[in-house]
Each structure stands twice: as structure tokens, then as C-alpha cells.
Design a protein around this motif. Structure first.
Motif, PDB file in Angstrom:
ATOM      1  N   ARG A 227      34.259  -0.251  53.346  1.00 43.89           N
ATOM      2  CA  ARG A 227      34.489  -0.562  54.770  1.00 43.89           C
ATOM      3  C   ARG A 227      34.536   0.702  55.610  1.00 43.89           C
ATOM      4  O   ARG A 227      33.996   0.754  56.722  1.00 43.89           O
ATOM      5  N   ALA A 228      35.173   1.750  55.095  1.00 45.77           N
ATOM      6  CA  ALA A 228      35.274   3.001  55.852  1.00 45.77           C
ATOM      7  C   ALA A 228      33.909   3.644  56.047  1.00 45.77           C
ATOM      8  O   ALA A 228      33.594   4.162  57.132  1.00 45.77           O
ATOM      9  N   VAL A 229      33.076   3.613  55.024  1.00 41.96           N
ATOM     10  CA  VAL A 229      31.740   4.218  55.126  1.00 41.96           C
ATOM     11  C   VAL A 229      30.865   3.417  56.085  1.00 41.96           C
ATOM     12  O   VAL A 229      30.133   3.990  56.908  1.00 41.96           O
ATOM     13  N   GLU A 230      30.914   2.092  55.992  1.00 46.33           N
ATOM     14  CA  GLU A 230      30.088   1.258  56.872  1.00 46.33           C
ATOM     15  C   GLU A 230      30.531   1.354  58.324  1.00 46.33           C
ATOM     16  O   GLU A 230      29.723   1.154  59.239  1.00 46.33           O
ATOM     17  N   ALA A 231      31.793   1.661  58.541  1.00 44.06           N
ATOM     18  CA  ALA A 231      32.279   1.792  59.917  1.00 44.06           C
ATOM     19  C   ALA A 231      31.975   3.160  60.520  1.00 44.06           C
ATOM     20  O   ALA A 231      32.124   3.361  61.735  1.00 44.06           O
ATOM     21  N   ASP A 232      31.562   4.099  59.687  1.00 50.06           N
ATOM     22  CA  ASP A 232      31.264   5.448  60.162  1.00 50.06           C
ATOM     23  C   ASP A 232      29.810   5.487  60.649  1.00 50.06           C
ATOM     24  O   ASP A 232      28.865   5.475  59.849  1.00 50.06           O
ATOM     25  N   ALA A 233      29.650   5.570  61.942  1.00 44.21           N
ATOM     26  CA  ALA A 233      28.304   5.540  62.527  1.00 44.21           C
ATOM     27  C   ALA A 233      27.521   6.822  62.266  1.00 44.21           C
ATOM     28  O   ALA A 233      26.301   6.852  62.449  1.00 44.21           O
ATOM     29  N   THR A 234      28.198   7.883  61.861  1.00 45.67           N
ATOM     30  CA  THR A 234      27.507   9.154  61.628  1.00 45.67           C
ATOM     31  C   THR A 234      26.748   9.176  60.305  1.00 45.67           C
ATOM     32  O   THR A 234      25.956  10.095  60.067  1.00 45.67           O
ATOM     33  N   ILE A 235      27.004   8.193  59.456  1.00 48.83           N
ATOM     34  CA  ILE A 235      26.333   8.137  58.153  1.00 48.83           C
ATOM     35  C   ILE A 235      25.152   7.184  58.243  1.00 48.83           C
ATOM     36  O   ILE A 235      25.303   6.021  58.625  1.00 48.83           O
ATOM     37  N   ALA A 236      23.961   7.679  57.916  1.00 46.35           N
ATOM     38  CA  ALA A 236      22.764   6.842  57.964  1.00 46.35           C
ATOM     39  C   ALA A 236      22.860   5.711  56.944  1.00 46.35           C
ATOM     40  O   ALA A 236      23.485   5.851  55.901  1.00 46.35           O
TER      41      ALA A 236
END
Length: 430
Positions: free
Chosen positions: A61-70
Motif C-alpha cells: 500500500r505504501a509503495v502504490e501510494a507513492d506517486a514518485t515510483i513508476a
């Protein structure tokens, strides 16, 4: 009676030799930090098979919420974070929180980012930084202090609410996740203990084999000697109390043994002290082995190599050096494995092995018997002593053993449950 006393003398000899083997095995465990690595292996398996399913959803969830990660890089980022979390979990859960004389490593109350890469040095010598064992209550107390534990607590609350809404009884609905984690850690520990005990027994047998060949522990010759020589038999039986007391002292010391790996913050002086300590222990173990062999040889026991046994074994010389007899001791050595005859130099034998099949078999059998371990031979000595005393009409009970058992059972209280330890530790983090 003669057969019983011969068996008792044989068991006492095996116990004394197995205590020597235990000294070498303990040094090997310390050099390679085998107990500490065993606990870390259990923690890794616990994370992979039990805890990961509670941690991965939060990381995802944290990774998917991070818009900076493609989007294409999110799966790799998730795997990287899970691997980092696993490493931090193992290092913090296994860290000693109060080591003496050294800087502590990252502990459960420290953030995961504080876990540094600490490469092993000098065979991972111990300095009190990692734990070698952990009970379920200790595991849950530490888990409650760590970020992974907070994910477990959230999952436990969700499972409890779901169970209560489904109409499950209150007793069955409370702390279902925590109870599941606790019992799985306990099961993992038991299964790992079976494996590590088997590995330790194998190591003991290997060391015992080496001792049997180096010290000429011929099991058949030993028993025959005790059977036909009442003087040697009586002298060895006189050693019974001293040898069994040595085993009890070693068993008691093993209960409080703490051996830990160092990390990169060790100074060179600390590393040198640890190496010197291990060298001292190794020399002491060798001296103990030599003393035991000499002691029993002086009692008339056929232990140790002499000219007659070397000739009977038909030794094959593997390694030797040539020494000039006209020069002082320590001088005049030629290269190894060379023919000394042409120079009339004396051959110094450094390594040789028996070629007689019978000698190989008897020494192999002696190594196997010594490798059964000190606990086995201690029980054998105790049992045979009781049988011997009963046959003589004397008291066979071991008063000291009975007193120790009674003291161990007195005043025993029910410890705090692992779930209670987790709840207290988790609540303190809020």
C-alpha cells in the motif's frame, strides 16, 4: 559382578573422553557462532513463512501510494523493502540489548534504518552482541517492540473484530493472530532444535573419531583390559565421582553460556583479545586431552600410541621431515617428504595412519562410542553404579541428584504467557 564392574570402568572412560570431545565441540561452536546463526535461521524462517503475510500488504500500500515510483518499478521496490524489513527484523530481534564492554547493535526499540551492514570478521568471534536462544515469551516481548509487531497487532485486532462479528465465543475470538504467531514460533523452535541437535551429534562423532585415532581409543581392547585386569578396573572406578562431577559442572556451565558475534565496530585490540582467548581455550582443550590420555594410560588402560601398537597398526607414514642429527634441536630440517637416507638424517614423523583393517574397525568403533556424548555415558555410569551398589547390598540412590530435582521443582510459578508479553510491550510503544 566382574562383568558389571568392567562395564562401569568402560563407561567411566568413555565419559571422560566424551568430556574432552565436548570441549573441542564447544570451541568449534564458538568459532563459527553456530548457535547464534541457528537462532537467526529460525527468525528468518519465521518471517518468511508466518510474518511476511502481515507485513507485505502494508508495504504494498505504501509503495502504490507513492506517486514518485513508476508503475514498472513498483514490484522491484516492494521486493527490496520486504528484503530490507526481513534483514532488519532478524538483526534487531537477535541483538543483545545489554552487552557488556561493547557498543550494542540495533535492538527491537530502534528503527529499521539503524541496522548497519556488519560484515563478519575473524570467523564471527563472540563478544556478547547476539542471542543464542529465545523463548516464546521473549520472542513475543521483542516482537511487540518492533515495527513488524505493530503490523501483527493491527492484524490481530482486525481478526478479533471479525471473529466477534461472526458470533465466535469471546474466549476463541481474543488474540487469535498473536496466539497463532506464538505457537508457530514455538513449533519452529522445536523443529529447528531437532535439526541442530542432530548436527551437533554429528559434529561430536566427527571430533570423537579424530580423538579415537589420535589417542588410540580401541573400544574392544579397552573392555578386554577391564574384564581381565582387576587392578586397572578398580583404579578407573575410583575416578567415577571426579568424572561425574566434571560432567555436572560442564552441564551447569552450558546453561549460562552466552556466545555472540562481533560487528564492524570492534577495535583491533578487542579482536586480538578474542583470538587470544580462543587460542587459550584451544590449547587448554588439547592439554586436557593429553592429560586424560596420560592419566588413564598410567592406570594401565590401553590408551595412547606406543611402539607395539604402532607396529600392530602397520602405520603408513604420510608426512615427515629430515633432521640433521649433528645440529641442535630446531635446526637442520630439510624439506618434507624427501628421502633422508642419502644424508643419514633422522626422519621426524609428523603424520601417519594405520593400514590394518582390524585397527581401523576398532578405532572407528571407539570413536562412535565416544561420540554418543557425555549425557549418554553419564546416565550409563549412574545406572551401572546403582546396579553395582545394589548387587553389593549398599545404597544406590544418588542423594545429590534427588536433592537437585527436588530443588528444581520447589517454588515453580507459572510464567507470563507470550501473548501477555506481546501486549504489554506493544502497548508501551503507543
Amino acid at each position: 559382578m566382574q562383568l558389571i564392574e568392567a562395564a562401569l570402568a568402560f563407561a567411566i572412560t568413555m565419559l571422560a573422553l566424551s568430556l574432552v570431545v565436548s570441549s573441542f565441540v564447544e570451541i568449534i561452536h564458538r568459532i563459527f557462532s553456530m548457535r547464534e546463526e541457528g537462532l537467526k535461521h529460525v527468525l528468518r524462517q519465521m518471517f518468511d513463512q508466518v510474518l511476511a503475510k502481515y507485513v507485505i500488504p502494508a508495504i504494498t500500500r505504501a509503495v502504490e501510494a507513492d506517486a514518485t515510483i513508476a508503475a514498472a518499478a513498483r514490484n522491484d521496490r516492494i521486493r527490496e523493502l520486504v528484503a530490507d524489513t526481513r534483514t532488519a527484523f532478524v538483526e534487531r530481534m537477535s541483538a543483545n540489548r545489554a552487552p557488556m564492554g561493547v557498543t550494542p547493535k540495533a535492538t527491537p526499540t530502534d528503527p529499521a534504518a539503524q541496522v548497519a551492514a556488519n560484515p563478519k570478521r575473524v570467523f564471527g568471534l563472540w563478544s556478547g552482541r547476539d542471542l543464542a536462544a529465545m523463548t516464546p515469551a521473549e520472542f513475543m516481548e521483542r516482537l511487540g517492540s518492533i515495527d513488524v509487531g505493530q503490523a501483527i497487532a493491527d492484524a490481530d485486532r482486525a481478526a478479533t473484530n471479525a471473529a466477534q462479528q461472526a458470533g465466535t465465543t469471546a474466549a476463541d475470538a481474543v488474540n487469535v493472530v498473536l496466539k497463532d504467531v506464538t505457537q508457530k514460533f514455538e513449533a519452529f523452535g522445536k523443529e529447528a532444535s531437532v535439526y541442530f541437535e542432530g548436527r551437533a551429534r554429528l559434529l561430536s562423532v566427527v571430533v570423537a573419531m579424530a580423538l579415537a585415532f589420535l589417542a588410540h581409543v580401541d573400544a574392544v581392547d579397552l573392555f578386554r583390559t577391564y574384564l581381565r585386569d582387576p587392578n586397572a578396573r578398580a583404579k578407573v572406578i575410583e575416578q567415577s565421582e571426579a568424572v561425574t562431577a566434571q560432567h555436572r559442572a560442564a552441564a551447569e556451565a552450558a546453561k549460562v553460556l552466552k556466545a555472540i558475534d562481533p560487528d564492524a565496530t570492534l577495535t583491533s585490540d578487542e579482536v586480538k583479545k578474542q583470538i587470544e582467548g580462543l587460542k587459550s581455550d584451544w590449547k587448554e582443550a588439547i592439554a586436557k586431552a593429553n592429560l586424560t590420555v596420560k592419566q588413564y594410560a598410567d592406570l594401565g588402560v590401553p590408551i595412547g600410541w606406543n611402539d607395539e601398537r604402532i607396529e600392530r597398526a602397520k602405520m603408513y607414514e604420510l608426512v615427515w621431515t629430515c633432521k640433521d642429527p649433528n645440529k641442535k634441536e630446531g635446526e637442520g630440517f630439510a624439506s618434507i617428504w624427501k628421502d633422508c637416507g642419502k644424508n643419514q638424517w633422522r626422519r621426524e614423523i609428523w603424520g601417519q595412519v594405520p593400514t590394518s583393517p582390524g585397527v581401523w574397525f576398532y578405532l572407528f568403533l571407539g570413536g562412535l562410542l565416544v561420540g554418543l556424548g557425555a549425557p549418554f555415558w553419564y546416565n550409563a555410569v549412574t545406572g551401572l553404579t546403582n546396579i553395582r551398589n545394589t548387587a553389593r547390598g549398599t545404597t544406590s540412590a544418588d542423594a545429590q541428584t534427588r536433592a537437585a530435582v527436588a530443588a528444581a521443582g520447589a517454588g515453580t510459578t507459572q510464567p507470563v504467557t507470550p501473548v501477555d508479553a506481546f501486549r504489554v510491550s506493544s502497548a508501551a510503544q503507543r
